[in-house]
Design a protein around this motif. Sequence first.
Motif, PDB file in Angstrom:
ATOM      1  N   VAL B 114      17.853  13.311 -57.327  1.00  0.00           N
ATOM      2  CA  VAL B 114      18.159  14.643 -57.855  1.00  0.00           C
ATOM      3  C   VAL B 114      18.825  14.502 -59.227  1.00  0.00           C
ATOM      4  CG1 VAL B 114      19.500  16.762 -57.472  1.00  0.00           C
ATOM      5  CG2 VAL B 114      18.452  15.579 -55.531  1.00  0.00           C
ATOM      6  N   ILE B 115      18.318  15.187 -60.217  1.00  0.00           N
ATOM      7  CA  ILE B 115      18.870  15.092 -61.573  1.00  0.00           C
ATOM      8  C   ILE B 115      19.557  16.406 -61.936  1.00  0.00           C
ATOM      9  CG2 ILE B 115      18.394  14.584 -64.000  1.00  0.00           C
ATOM     10  CD1 ILE B 115      17.607  12.260 -62.162  1.00  0.00           C
ATOM     11  N   ASP B 116      20.866  16.395 -61.997  1.00  0.00           N
ATOM     12  CA  ASP B 116      21.681  17.582 -62.265  1.00  0.00           C
ATOM     13  C   ASP B 116      22.473  17.356 -63.561  1.00  0.00           C
ATOM     14  OD1 ASP B 116      23.533  19.626 -62.270  1.00  0.00           O
ATOM     15  OD2 ASP B 116      24.633  18.921 -60.512  1.00  0.00           O
ATOM     16  N   SER B 117      21.977  17.681 -64.720  1.00  0.00           N
ATOM     17  CA  SER B 117      20.760  18.427 -64.987  1.00  0.00           C
ATOM     18  C   SER B 117      20.156  17.974 -66.312  1.00  0.00           C
ATOM     19  CB  SER B 117      21.087  19.918 -65.079  1.00  0.00           C
ATOM     20  OG  SER B 117      21.878  20.135 -66.253  1.00  0.00           O
ATOM     21  N   LEU B 118      18.926  18.398 -66.553  1.00  0.00           N
ATOM     22  CA  LEU B 118      18.288  18.090 -67.841  1.00  0.00           C
ATOM     23  C   LEU B 118      18.989  18.840 -68.972  1.00  0.00           C
ATOM     24  CD1 LEU B 118      14.505  18.168 -66.848  1.00  0.00           C
ATOM     25  CD2 LEU B 118      16.028  16.189 -67.043  1.00  0.00           C
ATOM     26  N   THR B 119      19.545  19.986 -68.657  1.00  0.00           N
ATOM     27  CA  THR B 119      20.286  20.753 -69.666  1.00  0.00           C
ATOM     28  C   THR B 119      21.456  19.930 -70.203  1.00  0.00           C
ATOM     29  OG1 THR B 119      19.705  22.774 -68.473  1.00  0.00           O
ATOM     30  CG2 THR B 119      21.492  22.935 -70.080  1.00  0.00           C
ATOM     31  N   SER B 120      22.149  19.238 -69.293  1.00  0.00           N
ATOM     32  CA  SER B 120      23.276  18.403 -69.715  1.00  0.00           C
ATOM     33  C   SER B 120      22.786  17.215 -70.535  1.00  0.00           C
ATOM     34  CB  SER B 120      24.046  17.891 -68.496  1.00  0.00           C
ATOM     35  OG  SER B 120      24.535  18.969 -67.739  1.00  0.00           O
ATOM     36  N   LEU B 122      20.268  17.150 -72.412  1.00  0.00           N
ATOM     37  CA  LEU B 122      19.866  17.663 -73.726  1.00  0.00           C
ATOM     38  C   LEU B 122      21.053  17.948 -74.654  1.00  0.00           C
ATOM     39  CD1 LEU B 122      16.877  20.062 -72.995  1.00  0.00           C
ATOM     40  CD2 LEU B 122      16.895  18.192 -74.652  1.00  0.00           C
ATOM     41  N   ALA B 123      22.247  18.025 -74.082  1.00  0.00           N
ATOM     42  CA  ALA B 123      23.430  18.197 -74.944  1.00  0.00           C
ATOM     43  C   ALA B 123      23.697  16.927 -75.735  1.00  0.00           C
ATOM     44  CB  ALA B 123      24.645  18.562 -74.092  1.00  0.00           C
ATOM     45  N   PRO B 129      13.590  11.782 -76.162  1.00  0.00           N
ATOM     46  CA  PRO B 129      14.077  10.875 -75.110  1.00  0.00           C
ATOM     47  C   PRO B 129      14.194  11.530 -73.741  1.00  0.00           C
ATOM     48  CG  PRO B 129      15.732  11.125 -76.865  1.00  0.00           C
ATOM     49  CD  PRO B 129      14.516  11.865 -77.298  1.00  0.00           C
ATOM     50  N   VAL B 130      14.534  12.812 -73.711  1.00  0.00           N
ATOM     51  CA  VAL B 130      14.640  13.485 -72.408  1.00  0.00           C
ATOM     52  C   VAL B 130      13.236  13.658 -71.804  1.00  0.00           C
ATOM     53  CG1 VAL B 130      15.394  15.571 -71.177  1.00  0.00           C
ATOM     54  CG2 VAL B 130      16.795  14.645 -73.021  1.00  0.00           C
TER      55      VAL B 130
END
Lengths: 112, 189
Positions: B114-120, B122-123, B129-130
């Motif tokens: 589980v990846i929590d989160s892609l938003t983080s 991207l910061a 890379p993401v």
Amino acid sequence: MVVDDEDDIRTSVKTILERAGYNVTTAVNGDDCLKKLKAQKPDLILLDIMMPGTPVRDIVPQIKDVPISYLSVVRVSEAERESLLGQKNIKDFIQKPFDIKELVSKVKKIIG
Amino acid sequence: MDIKKELAEQKALLLVLPFESYNKLVLAHAATLAAKNTVCYVSLNKTFASLKEMFEKSGVNTKNIIVIDGISKTVGTASASKIPGCYFISSPGALAELSSVINEFFDNGFDYVVIDSLTSALAYQGKAPVSAFVSRLAKQAQDCSTRVLFYSISEKQQEQMDDISSYANRVVHVDSRGEKRFILQKASP
């Protein structure tokens, strides 16, 4: 000084605090903050944690004699919060999303 | 929405959640997934200590979860690289380091990553890379039994997420009650 990489957060916090009567400057990350601190000494730094560039753990020790409040979406435990607040110039940890009144109240509590 | 059913149908699923109910929903999913299966939970925005508290309050079976904590070292609340139940990586943007640790869980046959989160992520990192990170995990999932669940926040970085999301098998936008709003993209598993 509001330090946040997200433009909408910088703008909204700046607007809220200016309406409350404060003069507000901004920086886009920790490195930008350190650069701007060479020319100005704010009464308070509202510092995001999740930002590109130098991590906050390395930024904070370089900030001398200016109170800091974290303003972040990052969740920490109560024990970690207490530990962070025990550091010399860390005064508060404001959790995003924040209530506008609460933000102003916390800023007022630190700098009057 | 039945999260286990969704992941049974797709090996790499991206759920786009509203900010207001984000933590409530991810914790509910963690409770469901870890009830009977093994989970590698990558946290890029909650420290392990806070996540542990949240898991306990939400009735998550922590015996089935190993956490990879990408934020504690950035905040400065962790110095070790590993403690029971948790691996610490240097930063939410250290995606190569993160991938390397995640590989262990693929190799050990964990049921879910589980990846929590892609938003983080991207910061700290740019879109390329993401995207590569998502693509790599999605490809790895195709070759083994592990399913990958990515999260992002609907109100954040929408332009970048539109491109990144194309690397997941399916993208589901979810409302604040946890129900599907719409499926943005669907590809063959």
